[in-house]
Write a protein that holds these residues in place. Structure first.
Motif, PDB file in Angstrom:
ATOM      1  N   ARG A   1      35.443 -45.597  11.194  1.00  0.00           N
ATOM      2  CA  ARG A   1      34.730 -46.205  12.435  1.00  0.00           C
ATOM      3  C   ARG A   1      35.107 -45.402  13.674  1.00  0.00           C
ATOM      4  NH1 ARG A   1      31.422 -50.543  11.798  1.00  0.00           N
ATOM      5  NH2 ARG A   1      31.806 -51.552   9.976  1.00  0.00           N
ATOM      6  N   ILE A   2      34.338 -44.548  14.380  1.00  0.00           N
ATOM      7  CA  ILE A   2      34.225 -43.826  15.665  1.00  0.00           C
ATOM      8  C   ILE A   2      33.596 -44.312  16.821  1.00  0.00           C
ATOM      9  CG2 ILE A   2      34.411 -41.490  16.377  1.00  0.00           C
ATOM     10  CD1 ILE A   2      35.066 -40.714  13.679  1.00  0.00           C
ATOM     11  N   LEU A   3      33.951 -44.664  17.839  1.00  0.00           N
ATOM     12  CA  LEU A   3      33.297 -45.205  19.108  1.00  0.00           C
ATOM     13  C   LEU A   3      33.431 -43.503  19.953  1.00  0.00           C
ATOM     14  CD1 LEU A   3      31.874 -46.666  21.007  1.00  0.00           C
ATOM     15  CD2 LEU A   3      34.188 -47.631  21.816  1.00  0.00           C
ATOM     16  N   GLU A   4      32.345 -42.711  20.199  1.00  0.00           N
ATOM     17  CA  GLU A   4      32.360 -41.632  21.192  1.00  0.00           C
ATOM     18  C   GLU A   4      31.933 -42.166  22.601  1.00  0.00           C
ATOM     19  OE1 GLU A   4      31.128 -37.065  21.597  1.00  0.00           O
ATOM     20  OE2 GLU A   4      30.298 -38.162  20.253  1.00  0.00           O
ATOM     21  N   LEU A   5      32.784 -42.081  23.579  1.00  0.00           N
ATOM     22  CA  LEU A   5      32.192 -42.399  25.050  1.00  0.00           C
ATOM     23  C   LEU A   5      31.885 -41.313  25.672  1.00  0.00           C
ATOM     24  CD1 LEU A   5      35.170 -44.838  25.636  1.00  0.00           C
ATOM     25  CD2 LEU A   5      32.871 -45.340  24.915  1.00  0.00           C
ATOM     26  N   GLY A   6      30.767 -41.144  26.479  1.00  0.00           N
ATOM     27  CA  GLY A   6      30.204 -39.890  26.755  1.00  0.00           C
ATOM     28  C   GLY A   6      29.840 -38.806  25.981  1.00  0.00           C
ATOM     29  N   SER A   7      28.908 -38.948  24.920  1.00  0.00           N
ATOM     30  CA  SER A   7      28.424 -38.251  23.832  1.00  0.00           C
ATOM     31  C   SER A   7      27.672 -36.890  24.162  1.00  0.00           C
ATOM     32  CB  SER A   7      27.770 -38.969  22.901  1.00  0.00           C
ATOM     33  OG  SER A   7      28.454 -40.182  22.368  1.00  0.00           O
TER      34      SER A   7
END
Length: 88
Positions: free
Chosen positions: A51-57
């Motif tokens: 599970r990956i959360l990318e902030l500012g994609s």
């Protein structure tokens, strides 16, 4: 911009340096740092089901690349630049 994933599948990303209200044009481009991060992650970690959360994609290239390799990715962006992320 077009690149290929590890399986040789073409990944096409639209870039747009347009300035949106409340943001600069940096979110509209694929940055070398994203390419390096993807290379390092895919070379050293099995991202399948990670599970990956990318902030500012921005363009979403990193999120799409990792998702294509099996990661479960949540990509975020500011409202003014969300259109580009959604389009890709």
């Amino acid at each position: 911009m077009q690149s290929k994933d590890r399986a040789g599948t073409a990944v096409i990303i639209r870039q747009d340096g347009t300035r949106f209200l409340g943001s600069d044009e940096s979110s509209g481009w694929l940055w070398q740092a994203g390419r390096v991060l993807a290379s390092q992650l895919l070379s050293n970690i099995d991202v399948r089901d990670l599970r990956i959360l990318e902030l500012g994609s921005g363009t979403g290239w990193l999120a799409l690349t990792l998702a294509h390799e099996g990661a479960i990715v949540t990509a975020t962006e500011r409202p003014g630049t969300l259109t580009l992320l959604t389009r890709n």
